[in-house]
Design an enzyme around this catalytic site. Structure first.
Site, mmCIF file in Angstrom:
data_model
loop_
_atom_site.group_PDB
_atom_site.id
_atom_site.type_symbol
_atom_site.label_atom_id
_atom_site.label_comp_id
_atom_site.label_asym_id
_atom_site.label_seq_id
_atom_site.Cartn_x
_atom_site.Cartn_y
_atom_site.Cartn_z
ATOM 1 N N ASP A 1 0.857 -1.180 0.000
ATOM 2 C CA ASP A 1 0.000 0.000 0.000
ATOM 3 C C ASP A 1 0.900 1.240 0.000
ATOM 4 O OD1 ASP A 1 -3.051 0.922 1.039
ATOM 5 O OD2 ASP A 1 -1.428 2.260 1.621
ATOM 6 N N ASN B 1 -2.608 12.949 -3.512
ATOM 7 C CA ASN B 1 -3.705 13.489 -4.319
ATOM 8 C C ASN B 1 -4.064 14.907 -3.904
ATOM 9 O OD1 ASN B 1 -4.271 11.420 -6.163
ATOM 10 N ND2 ASN B 1 -5.476 10.276 -4.668
ATOM 11 N N ASP C 1 -2.288 9.401 -10.144
ATOM 12 C CA ASP C 1 -2.297 8.348 -11.168
ATOM 13 C C ASP C 1 -0.877 7.971 -11.583
ATOM 14 O OD1 ASP C 1 -5.027 8.279 -11.121
ATOM 15 O OD2 ASP C 1 -5.310 9.437 -12.962
ATOM 16 N N GLU D 1 -4.953 2.282 -3.898
ATOM 17 C CA GLU D 1 -3.483 2.269 -3.909
ATOM 18 C C GLU D 1 -2.917 0.971 -3.360
ATOM 19 O OE1 GLU D 1 -4.623 4.343 0.007
ATOM 20 O OE2 GLU D 1 -5.427 4.030 -1.996
#
Length: 724
Positions: free
Chosen positions: A440, A448, A457, A483
């Site tokens: 993770d 973000n 992304d 993620e």
């Protein structure tokens, strides 16, 4: 002195600043720096040991880092810690005098070979005394070696019943750390144990071979997140631990001159090409010792690189046979032809995988000479020549379209859901090791929020790219959601999977991302191995629990949970279970057994908690020593169909801490945990379901794996000391 960032590497003892052991990707400059800082004038002795036998030197370094962390946890004085760390680094120094044929043997030692190995203890003391070692250092190694050289430790074998010498605290700590690392490291003649199994072995020999109170303390060190201790140990060993270049990723500190670029091509680029090849590539020196064993070689032969490095290569080790299936005669052996006769050959042969599958292969040899045309070694290239290989290549594109995540181009969630049950079932059926890594990206929401979703992304694409680059051909890399990613590692045990997760973790933190202003991200990893009684849900849940522990203990680290498969622990035969139930339809209890686990009650309760959590069970009632649990049987069935009925099982566990007499009634009693386990269906009508006993049996096997328990026998009962 600057503080060490938490992106230090992980050994068997937790997150510590040491490169992965026995790996061609190990950073020698960093390792040399670690040694010089701790050993000073003795560093030349360690470097000589590393030149003689790299696996032994890597073992000593791991033990020293683990013992340093343990000493920090105990708050030992500076002088005590210094002596203990140096003793750990040099405790196997005497192997400098052991013949290569003994050190590099790929089977267990026998006869005079064992005698030659035992002589290295006295030699270590001689060398250190000649180098001017302090009396305190010599005393620790002398007492430790006197204890160790009096027997050969073999897990599960009968052990001495009394300690022959009075050991200091330092020597007792060193004995435990040394045995633990040996058990959890891959050996040519024995696979690595999981941490749980190794801790169990230590507890089994508590009071005779090892100090019982120290084992309990040590188990906390290796099983519980201790993030602050990791930082302290890293700070102690290095003034500043800077992330070292990971092969395959650009080292921005190297100037882009023509000479530096050629160095990059010769090292990083070459390594990336080697690992990305579909053909097995094996590099050996002029004596035939393995220098490189790429991922394709791991897949084709089933043998891990960690167990093959520095070993003498032969047709038998690889599994090569003639096309007729017979043993290769010496004159036709391509390895001998290359190294003894210096003849490059191209042959069609059979290769026997470790799971007994036979594959037709093309074996090609390339000789390596120096400027004087002297033989330096050879490169062996092995290509799968089966029809299956050609067919797989033809359908690959179609398969990718149906099973790939659009953004990251790794497998999607649907493909993982299809592969995972099959992965678990096949490995259990064949009794082969298989591991799952779940990872993770740390603080992904912050990425973000700070840089925007396009940057997020790009971070996902970069992360997936690193996972693919550092996975083997045949492994499954899948985006689990958001993620989170999952890596299924076939024919890979806990130790190898943890090492691979470490490689990925180091690569991630050394990979700049342009949209993050060329900053790097970090990731956390949970690792587990398939164990008896597992289903796809329990395997994934256990890995997810390990991931949560990694995040709770500071992120950017690898945590491993689970026992794994063991050759000496096979599932109970169906006949032995069903013979108890000739009239089971009329009885409420389906299964009822007594077990014994070598750990104290509080550690057994921790393992039971993991079993409950991973099986999504519900605790109904808890008394002092009794736990009642409700389990939905659909969570444990590995062969369920869409129309299978849900069966609720009621499980009762009674835990009783007992003291066990050691063999021969000599030495201290060992504190272990006796468990009475029973199963019944929650509803009376479910007792008539055809596979209800199979469901209960599956739960029992899984319970034994989680608790690392043995069925209680009359011999064991005779060793239990009655309570006063």
């Amino acid at each position: 002195m600057q503080s060490v960032p938490t992106n230090s590497n992980t050994s068997n003892y937790g997150s510590l600043p040491v490169p992965a052991a026995a790996s061609t990707r190990t950073s020698k400059p960093l390792e040399n720096r670690l040694i010089k800082n701790r050993l000073g004038i003795y560093s030349a002795l360690f470097l000589a040991l590393r030149a003689k036998h790299p696996p032994t030197a890597a073992h000593c370094l791991r033990v020293a880092l683990g013992i340093s962390k343990w000493a920090a946890m105990r708050r030992m004085s500076e002088g005590e810690r210094e002596v203990l760390e140096v003793a750990a680094l040099l405790h196997d120094l005497g192997k400098l005098g052991v013949p290569d044929r003994v050190l590099q043997k790929t089977e267990e030692l026998i006869g005079n070979e064992q005698s030659l190995m035992e002589l290295h203890g006295e030699l270590a003391i001689e060398v250190l005394a000649g180098a001017g070692a302090s009396p305190a250092l010599l005393e620790v190694i002398r007492t430790y070696r006197s204890r160790i050289d009096s027997y050969t430790y073999v897990p599960g074998a009968p052990q001495p019943t009394a300690v022959p010498v009075q050991l200091s605290l330092a020597a007792r700590m060193l004995a435990i750390a040394d045995a633990f690392d040996s058990m959890t490291s891959e050996q040519p003649f024995r696979r690595a144990m999981s941490r749980e199994m190794a801790i169990n072995e230590l507890f089994k020999n508590a009071g005779t071979q090892f100090d019982a109170s120290l084992i309990k303390e040590f188990s906390q060190l290796v099983t519980q997140p201790l993030g602050e201790l990791d930082k302290l140990v890293g700070k102690r060993w290095l003034n500043e631990l800077t992330p070292y270049p990971t092969p395959g990723f650009c080292d921005t500190s190297v100037p882009a001159s023509s000479g530096a670029m050629q160095t990059l091509i010769d090292t990083l680029y070459h390594h990336r090409l080697l690992e990305a090849m579909n053909d097995a590539a094996i590099y050996v020196d002029f004596d035939g010792r393995v220098l490189t064993w790429n991922r394709a070689a791991e897949k084709l032969t089933g043998r891990n690189s960690s167990s093959m490095l520095h070993q003498s290569l032969s047709a038998e080790v690889i599994g090569l046979k003639s096309l007729s299936g017979g043993r290769l005669v010496e004159e036709r052996c391509p390895i001998r032809q290359a190294l003894k006769m210096q003849v490059a050959v191209n042959q069609n042969l059979l290769l026997v995988h470790v799971d007994s599958r036979q594959l037709p292969v093309n074996f090609n040899t390339l000789l390596v000479h120096n400027a004087k045309r002297e033989l330096c070694g050879a490169i062996f290239m092995i290509r799968d020549a089966s029809e299956k290989a050609d067919l797989e290549e033809q359908v690959q594109n179609l398969h990718e379209i149906a099973t790939t995540d659009n953004l990251t181009t790794v497998s999607n969630r649907a493909e993982l859901s299809r592969c995972l049950p099959e992965f678990v079932e096949n490995h259990l059926r064949l009794a082969q090791s298989g591991s799952l890594i779940i990872c993770d990206i740390d603080h992904f929401k912050r990425i973000n929020d700070t840089y925007g979703h396009p940057a997020g992304d790009e971070a996902l694409v970069t992360f997936a790219s690193v996972l693919k680059q550092l996975s083997r051909a045949g492994d499954v890399v899948a985006r689990y959601g958001g993620e989170e990613f999952v890596l299924l590692c076939a024919n890979c045990d806990n130790a190898a999977a943890t090492s691979r997760a470490e490689d990925i973790r180091r690569a991630i933190e050394a990979t700049p991302i342009p949209s993050l202003r060329s900053q790097c991200m970090t990731a956390s990893f949970g690792v587990t191995e398939i164990q008896l009684g597992d289903s796809d849900e329990t395997l994934l849940a256990r890995a997810d629990r390990a991931l949560l522990l990694a995040k709770d203990s500071g992120r950017n680290r690898v945590v491993q949970l689970g026992r794994g498969l063991q050759a000496d622990e096979e599932p109970a035969k169906k006949a032995s279970w069903f013979s108890w139930f000739s009239a089971a339809e009329a009885k409420a209890t389906l299964l009822e057994k007594d077990y014994l686990t070598a750990v104290p009650r509080d550690i057994a309760i921790e393992r039971l908690s993991g079993f409950i959590n991973d099986h999504k069970a519900e605790i109904i009632k808890v008394d002092d020593n009794r736990v009642a649990i409700r389990i939905n049987s659909r969570e444990v069935s590995t062969n369920r169909r869409a129309n299978d009925r849900t069966i609720e099982m009621l499980m009762e566990v009674i835990l009783e801490q007992v003291d066990m007499r050691p063999a021969g009634n000599r030495g201290s009693p060992q504190r272990q945990t006796k468990m009475h386990v029973s199963f019944r269906a929650a509803k009376a009508r479910d007792r008539r379901v055809v596979n209800v006993l199979q469901q209960a049996t599956s739960l029992v096997i899984s319970f034994r794996s989680y608790l690392v328990a043995q069925e209680l026998t009359e011999d064991m009962i005779a060793l239990i000391i009655p309570p006063k």
